[in-house]
Design a protein around this motif. Structure first.
Motif, PDB file in Angstrom:
ATOM      1  N   THR A 298       0.840  -1.198   0.000  1.00 18.01           N
ATOM      2  CA  THR A 298       0.000   0.000   0.000  1.00 18.01           C
ATOM      3  C   THR A 298       0.871   1.243   0.000  1.00 18.01           C
ATOM      4  OG1 THR A 298      -1.662  -1.246   1.183  1.00 18.01           O
ATOM      5  CG2 THR A 298      -1.884   1.145   1.230  1.00 18.01           C
ATOM      6  N   CYS A 299       1.920   1.230   0.831  1.00 17.66           N
ATOM      7  CA  CYS A 299       2.830   2.376   0.866  1.00 17.66           C
ATOM      8  C   CYS A 299       3.461   2.594  -0.509  1.00 17.66           C
ATOM      9  CB  CYS A 299       3.920   2.153   1.915  1.00 17.66           C
ATOM     10  SG  CYS A 299       3.257   2.098   3.595  1.00 17.66           S
ATOM     11  N   PRO A 326       3.933   2.138   8.939  1.00 16.08           N
ATOM     12  CA  PRO A 326       3.360   2.139   7.593  1.00 16.08           C
ATOM     13  C   PRO A 326       2.259   3.171   7.409  1.00 16.08           C
ATOM     14  CG  PRO A 326       2.471   0.334   8.843  1.00 16.08           C
ATOM     15  CD  PRO A 326       3.371   1.097   9.776  1.00 16.08           C
ATOM     16  N   ASN A 327       2.550   4.432   7.635  1.00 21.21           N
ATOM     17  CA  ASN A 327       1.581   5.482   7.386  1.00 21.21           C
ATOM     18  C   ASN A 327       2.211   6.515   6.467  1.00 21.21           C
ATOM     19  OD1 ASN A 327      -0.395   4.421   9.270  1.00 21.21           O
ATOM     20  ND2 ASN A 327       1.126   4.950  10.805  1.00 21.21           N
ATOM     21  N   ALA A 328       1.468   6.871   5.429  1.00 17.42           N
ATOM     22  CA  ALA A 328       1.984   7.839   4.466  1.00 17.42           C
ATOM     23  C   ALA A 328       1.545   9.227   4.890  1.00 17.42           C
ATOM     24  CB  ALA A 328       1.422   7.538   3.085  1.00 17.42           C
ATOM     25  N   VAL A 329       2.479  10.148   4.928  1.00 18.56           N
ATOM     26  CA  VAL A 329       2.135  11.545   5.151  1.00 18.56           C
ATOM     27  C   VAL A 329       2.337  12.262   3.812  1.00 18.56           C
ATOM     28  CG1 VAL A 329       2.685  13.658   6.412  1.00 18.56           C
ATOM     29  CG2 VAL A 329       2.775  11.451   7.582  1.00 18.56           C
ATOM     30  N   ASP A 399      -7.505  -1.350   2.015  1.00 16.81           N
ATOM     31  CA  ASP A 399      -6.073  -1.403   2.319  1.00 16.81           C
ATOM     32  C   ASP A 399      -5.604  -0.218   3.170  1.00 16.81           C
ATOM     33  OD1 ASP A 399      -5.929  -3.758   0.998  1.00 16.81           O
ATOM     34  OD2 ASP A 399      -4.522  -3.111  -0.550  1.00 16.81           O
ATOM     35  N   VAL A 400      -6.384   0.855   3.185  1.00  9.81           N
ATOM     36  CA  VAL A 400      -6.070   1.987   4.062  1.00  9.81           C
ATOM     37  C   VAL A 400      -7.114   1.991   5.181  1.00  9.81           C
ATOM     38  CG1 VAL A 400      -6.053   4.529   4.203  1.00  9.81           C
ATOM     39  CG2 VAL A 400      -4.934   3.375   2.276  1.00  9.81           C
TER      40      VAL A 400
ATOM     41  N   THR B 287       4.050  -3.131  -8.406  1.00 11.69           N
ATOM     42  CA  THR B 287       3.002  -2.440  -7.656  1.00 11.69           C
ATOM     43  C   THR B 287       1.687  -2.328  -8.410  1.00 11.69           C
ATOM     44  OG1 THR B 287       3.807  -0.338  -8.476  1.00 11.69           O
ATOM     45  CG2 THR B 287       4.579  -1.023  -6.317  1.00 11.69           C
ATOM     46  N   SER B 288       1.659  -2.785  -9.654  1.00  9.64           N
ATOM     47  CA  SER B 288       0.455  -2.476 -10.416  1.00  9.64           C
ATOM     48  C   SER B 288      -0.593  -3.577 -10.428  1.00  9.64           C
ATOM     49  CB  SER B 288       0.820  -2.070 -11.839  1.00  9.64           C
ATOM     50  OG  SER B 288       1.660  -3.035 -12.395  1.00  9.64           O
TER      51      SER B 288
END
Lengths: 431, 431
Positions: A298-299, A326-329, A399-400, B287-288
């Motif tokens: 996911t990242c 695993p957190n996107a900023v 996924d998020v 990733t796709s």
């Protein structure tokens, strides 16, 4: 101390923001004092959406130091808590509240025990810098309680001893942690580069991929990197000093292209150093359980989405950065871009069927409004991002965990309103 | 040339091994000549299990150069093919086969057209160095056909111009590609450090996680790393030269602990540099598409499995290395360890229910025998690795396509047996 010992509880309640590093802190040169191997720069996140609230109290009736985190009692025996408590107690000053009949002299503070209650409005230890906000809030609140005269930078050097990145949470806006030279750490402290109003176009979207605690603690991960990564020293000595200068310049000039390029490159380099560690640290991931196996994917999907979009626009619209979890900023150039970003993210990562949109996108709801999304029907009707050429464009429902929309925010504040206190003003116990 | 022009076909068939780098090649200082930014060291893999077979032929009846790869005609117009053909033609010498009445003078070679047929006994372009074996085999076979007098190292400098790592496939055993200093590349060539008998305890198990072609070609990936990774130059200038010395020493002394430590660290550092590239290269992943989303997870699980086991044993039993593609190459200390490794791998990654064990573990079947595994019942009965403390230990059925058991192997060989040729000796067309 006042005559009627035991009859009073003196409290202070403070709120402190968390922060996200755009030039990363990774590696200590002194583990006890928490002295880093390089400077770092962070953006303070709006405490309306991510913050720690802490109430600290003293009373002659307290017989030992106690602390509650998110309503659960935790031990204060750790060296990091003890270091912060000792440093603040050393700086305590005379205090008097004539109205309440409380008088505490400098020398009395060390005899008084503390009750501390702290609450994070976001998941603990999942890479959202809860310990940064927590130690910053503890030190700030204690300093106010004990009437310490130190300024924010001096307090930051104390908070640093609780959790390195905590020193950057003593200020709002854009903050630099100067690594310092003193071997005792007196000059390893935070300074504000610009306040939160300086660049108030920026919008921050956090994709919470997993709210689970991370597998490798930052402390042991950093130690292993310092001991085994041959790239870390080069990063610290050669790469970061140049990036710090460039990032300060980018912030000063509100130069989003440079800001985004540096932010993304430094996030990737931090993870590169983790991979260069022996054994390699896989931060964005958890390898032991299938249910978490999509976190890293996911990242990477989020990185790919941003990279593709930025390339198609010809200049960066969004910066991404990942801490140790695993957190996107994601930092968007402005509100319009943030709405487009949210459209993309919701297209690729729609909520699970049992998730309500209102709890899937939290924080500043105006971004959702700007994106034209009022309900699940609008999410379902989103077109695929034009820069994606896979047909049909893939979706990764569920996924998020959720998104937080926020922005650069202010530094610590005191709450004078006693209703915000986490401790009962009579008993000094959690409400 | 012989009188009866058009009546004859002259052919040579050769077999060349692939190789796996244990100190990685990543980054070119010259893209056309394929000159690397650092030395590299590889182990040649036994051609019985992984190799390219190539038949090259000339005939006055051929009217242009043609090539078939895995029975499909491909273009020879690429610069890399042309460079290799030109270099070999420049070194062609007089040739005479009185029996067949063929006489070719040095000056005639450039007028004769070539037919080339090549076959890999393993998936093409999935990170198993097919282009290495392919160009090495092409250059070796052409050199023999055209009676060139160059030694293997000199030929390696030609093969290098087809695919960098091809130069290391001109030798068996343990091979060093010396980066060289000459700007024309004359001294950028391979030398043998030790032959395949020197350290014949080693057993190699390859986990083929995906046989799909990789998304980023090595060429463009390397270019982006050279242009954007600030860690790559440090790796090339400071890290690799020391590792090369240490690796040569480890190979010379058959010091498995050092060999394994260096191999794993260098593989991880190569991937770290890929991540430090802008945009970051995610090699072990795609990733796709969801169906390939477990590849990187699988690689990390294999790394974790090996790291845990090595730690529990107190000294390395197995080294891992990953090239640009999601396949793990695992090098076991000896045959006994290899059997234990295969038990662990088959426990964690059992074959899909529709996969036959015989096609799931290919190559040297004696490892399977040593592991006590004769059929699926034995796989099902495998106990969890004792060092894994997750209860129940997780299994990931179907995440690995198949395993290849092999060992360090010999360099290129010529086949005198015409039945092994891939071209028809009468027509010069694929059989």
């Amino acid at each position: 101390m006042a005559e009627e010992s035991g009859k009073w509880v003196l409290m202070v309640t403070a709120q402190t923001p968390t922060n996200i590093a755009v030039i990363k802190y990774w590696g200590k040169r002194d583990e006890t004092l928490i002295l880093p191997v390089n400077d770092s720069i962070s953006v303070t996140l709006d405490p309306d959406h991510l913050c720690t609230t802490t109430t600290v109290a003293v009373s002659p009736s307290f017989d030992h130091d106690r602390m509650w985190l998110n309503a659960k009692e935790i031990s204060l025996s750790g060296g990091r808590f003890q270091n912060c408590l000792r440093e603040i107690r050393n700086r305590a000053c005379d205090f008097e509240d004539k109205e309440k009949g409380i008088k505490i002299e400098k020398k009395d503070w060390e005899k008084l025990h503390l009750h501390i209650a702290s609450y994070n409005n976001f998941p603990t230890a999942a890479g959202l810098a809860s310990s940064a906000a927590g130690f910053a809030c503890l030190v700030f609140a204690l300093a106010k309680l004990m009437n310490a005269k130190e300024d924010q930078s001096q307090l930051s050097a104390i908070a640093r001893q609780g959790s390195g990145s905590a020193c950057r949470s003593l200020f709002g806006g854009f903050v630099k942690w100067i690594m310092g030279k003193d071997e005792k750490g007196s000059d390893s402290l935070a300074v504000q580069l610009a306040d939160e109003e300086h660049w108030n176009d920026l919008v921050i979207v956090i994709a919470v991929v997993s709210s689970r605690q991370k597998e490798t603690s930052s402390t042991s991960g950093m130690r292993e990197s310092v001991e085994t990564s041959l790239l870390l020293q080069h990063r610290a000595k050669e790469v970061v000093p140049k990036r710090i200068v460039q990032m300060e310049e980018a912030i000063k000039n509100r130069d989003f292209s440079s800001f985004a390029q540096l932010t993304c490159a430094d996030s990737n380099q931090f993870h590169a150093v983790c991979l260069d560690t022996s054994p390699p640290i896989f931060y964005m991931n958890d390898t032991s359980h299938r249910q978490f196996s999509t976190n890293m994917e996911t990242c990477f999907r989020i990185i790919s989405c941003v990279e593709k979009w930025n390339r198609s626009e010809g200049s960066p619209q969004v910066a991404y950065t990942f801490d140790a979890g695993p957190n996107a900023v994601l930092i968007a150039r402005n509100k319009k871009v943030a709405a487009q970003l949210l459209q993309r993210l919701l297209f690729i990562f729609p909520p699970s069927s049992d998730t309500d949109l209102n709890s899937y996108v939290i924080g500043d709801k105006s971004i959702l409004h700007d994106a034209g999304i009022g309900g699940m029907k609008d999410v379902e009707a989103l077109p695929p991002p034009p820069e994606i050429n896979t047909v049909p464009a893939q979706k990764y429902q569920g996924d998020v965990s959720y998104f937080i929309c926020t922005r650069p925010g202010r530094g610590p504040v005191l709450f004078s309103d006693e209703s915000k206190a986490l401790l009962n003003p009579e008993t000094g116990l959690p409400k």
